[in-house]
Design a protein around this motif. Structure first.
Motif, PDB file in Angstrom:
ATOM      1  N   ILE A 391       0.847  -1.211   0.000  1.00 36.50           N
ATOM      2  CA  ILE A 391       0.000   0.000   0.000  1.00 36.50           C
ATOM      3  C   ILE A 391       0.872   1.247   0.000  1.00 36.50           C
ATOM      4  N   ASP A 394       2.396   1.925  -3.438  1.00 37.38           N
ATOM      5  CA  ASP A 394       1.448   2.547  -4.362  1.00 37.38           C
ATOM      6  C   ASP A 394       1.258   4.028  -4.028  1.00 37.38           C
ATOM      7  N   PHE A 395       1.165   4.328  -2.735  1.00 39.35           N
ATOM      8  CA  PHE A 395       1.020   5.737  -2.323  1.00 39.35           C
ATOM      9  C   PHE A 395       2.249   6.534  -2.756  1.00 39.35           C
ATOM     10  N   ALA A 398       2.230   7.303  -6.453  1.00 46.18           N
ATOM     11  CA  ALA A 398       1.250   8.341  -6.798  1.00 46.18           C
ATOM     12  C   ALA A 398       1.692   9.703  -6.268  1.00 46.18           C
ATOM     13  N   THR A 413      -4.608  11.707  -2.455  1.00 49.34           N
ATOM     14  CA  THR A 413      -3.775  10.563  -2.846  1.00 49.34           C
ATOM     15  C   THR A 413      -3.946   9.411  -1.854  1.00 49.34           C
ATOM     16  N   THR A 417      -5.478   5.719  -2.857  1.00 53.91           N
ATOM     17  CA  THR A 417      -4.691   4.505  -2.593  1.00 53.91           C
ATOM     18  C   THR A 417      -5.485   3.518  -1.756  1.00 53.91           C
ATOM     19  N   LYS A 420      -8.103   1.869  -3.878  1.00 58.28           N
ATOM     20  CA  LYS A 420      -7.498   0.873  -4.770  1.00 58.28           C
ATOM     21  C   LYS A 420      -7.294  -0.454  -4.055  1.00 58.28           C
ATOM     22  N   HIS A 421      -6.932  -0.394  -2.780  1.00 61.67           N
ATOM     23  CA  HIS A 421      -6.657  -1.612  -2.008  1.00 61.67           C
ATOM     24  C   HIS A 421      -7.850  -2.049  -1.159  1.00 61.67           C
ATOM     25  N   LEU A 428      -3.005   2.468   5.959  1.00 65.40           N
ATOM     26  CA  LEU A 428      -1.991   3.315   5.341  1.00 65.40           C
ATOM     27  C   LEU A 428      -1.509   4.406   6.306  1.00 65.40           C
TER      28      LEU A 428
END
Length: 463
Positions: A391, A394-395, A398, A413, A417, A420-421, A428
């Motif tokens: 995670i 991905d953050f 982005a 953002t 994220t 998305k997960h 996160l």
């Protein structure tokens, strides 16, 4: 009403404590309200206990609180010639006399009177009266000087807080006004000072009530005008007992050290025994405009640290960002923090609504002002899991593409994220906090990351 002249007259045997500060405040506010003068006098005749350090502590406390005096500070130790002049005048006029009784003899007189059920006091052996033969003067013995207190009638005054108070003169001793070495005593110096300085109103603690009839009688003997007296009830601790160090009865400068604002302390002290309707937040100007002795409480006030903190928090919130930075920066530096290159306005804005003192704000700000310290292995093992790393990765990807590094962009953002997960905020938020700050709990993570800056955040997120 004649021109109002009040005075604050502390003895420099210790720091300026809360009770003294409140007395000074009410005397100051009364003078300011009536467009009069506020006099500062240092009553330092107790040579054994008075110290220059205590004098300095009092002056610093008054300056910090902003209780500026119009005249003074006057020091009693610099006025001894004047006191001796008045004593000589009283001896000449017969309102004072030499007494050769030793302290041991006086103590015996008091014990004898007490045994007879009388007031334990000096029996007047050396008091001159018409037709009275005085004892022979003991060879080589230095006398004290006593005030010839009236023996008939009573002394009475209309106290601004307590109403009419009347004391029978037979209850009062012939007060010593000069010791064997010629040095004047406290109650006498106070009288001469109030007379010479034309004090019209004396506002002081009610521990001085017993001194007032003695002082009034001396003033009358000098044909001096009498001030109007007002005696404030004491301040009690939260438990209802006399305020002491365990309650926080320390030097007012200790409160400065702990991060309280002088305006907050003035506001709180003003409400500690005085009121204006239901108003809790009162500015200095409002205090001056509204202050009168009719709204002073006749009962003891109670010290409430939680209320003081609430008032201080209010004043912190009202400060401009610039003022807050100026006040907190030296506190951060004193804790070893480095403020260069830090957006302190943004840092302090992050915390100012949640803390009660400047010291707490300075401690909070260390998150951004000390070298980075990674999270403990235990926290890392618990929260920086393989799932969390995915995670975060991905953050990070982005976030690195963001054109503007603002809390709004970062928050968006984070939200994208998580979506998305299909994860919730802690999945996160906690890893981000641990990796960037080394701490599990911080204020809003988007704002924290915004303050740290894009480069720092992305470097720390490499896992």
């Amino acid at each position: 009403m004649s021109i109002v002249r009040t005075r604050f007259a502390p003895s420099p045997t210790g720091y300026l404590h809360l009770g003294g500060a409140r007395t000074a405040l009410f005397s100051w506010a009364f003078a300011r309200h009536h467009k009069g003068s506020f006099v500062l006098r240092i009553e330092d005749t107790d040579l054994e206990r008075s110290t220059p350090e205590a004098v300095q502590a009092i002056l610093e406390g008054m300056q910090w609180l902003g209780l500026n005096h119009d005249e003074g500070p006057f020091y009693q130790t610099k006025r001894f010639d004047r006191y001796k002049e008045v004593i000589a005048q009283m001896l000449k006029e017969g309102t004072a006399y030499y007494c050769y009784s030793t302290p041991e003899e006086v103590e015996k007189m008091r014990e004898t009177a007490k045994a007879k059920g009388l007031k334990p006091k000096y029996d007047g052996t050396w008091r001159p009266e018409p037709g009275k033969v005085l004892p022979p003067i003991p060879e080589g013995r230095q006398p004290v000087v006593r005030f010839k207190n009236p023996q008939e009638g009573s002394v009475s005054w209309d106290d601004m807080l307590k109403g009419t108070i009347t004391i029978d003169n037979q209850e009062l001793d012939d007060l010593i006004i000069a010791r064997q070495d010629g040095s004047p005593t406290y109650n006498f110096c106070v009288v001469v000072d109030d007379w010479d300085m034309q004090i019209t109103h004396v506002i002081r603690g009610d521990d001085h009530v017993n001194n007032t009839p003695r002082q009034i009688n001396i003033l009358k003997a000098l044909n001096a005008p009498l001030p109007i007296y007002g005696h404030l009830p004491m301040i009690l601790g939260p438990d209802g007992q006399k305020l002491s160090k365990r309650h926080g009865a320390v030097s007012v400068m200790q409160y400065e050290k702990e991060g309280y604002l002088p305006d907050a302390m003035i506001n709180y002290l003003a409400r500690l025994g005085w009121s204006h309707g239901d108003d809790e937040i009162i500015s200095r100007q409002q205090l001056v405009d509204w202050f009168d002795t009719h709204h002073l409480s006749k009962s003891a006030a109670q010290w409430d640290p939680k209320k003081l903190n609430w008032v201080n928090a209010h004043y912190i919130k009202q400060l401009s960002d610039e003022a807050l930075v100026e006040l907190v920066t030296p506190r951060i530096q004193a804790k070893g923090g480095n403020t260069s290159g830090i957006d302190l306005k943004a840092v302090l804005a992050l915390y100012k609504d949640r803390e009660e003192t400047l010291e707490q704000l300075a401690t909070d700000a260390l998150l951004f002002c000390l070298p980075f310290s990674p999270a403990s292995p235990e926290l890392t093992e618990q929260f920086i899991t393989e799932e969390a790393k995915a995670i975060v990765a991905d953050f990070t990807q982005a976030a690195s593409a963001l054109s503007e590094w603002t809390s709004e962009q970062i928050a968006a953002t984070i939200k994208a994220t998580l979506a998305k997960h299909n994860a919730k905020m802690p999945a996160l938020g906690i890893p981000l906090r641990l990796l960037v700050t080394g701490q599990k709990q911080t204020p809003a993570v988007d704002q924290v990351l915004a303050i740290f800056g894009k480069e720092t955040v992305l470097n720390r997120l490499k896992v």
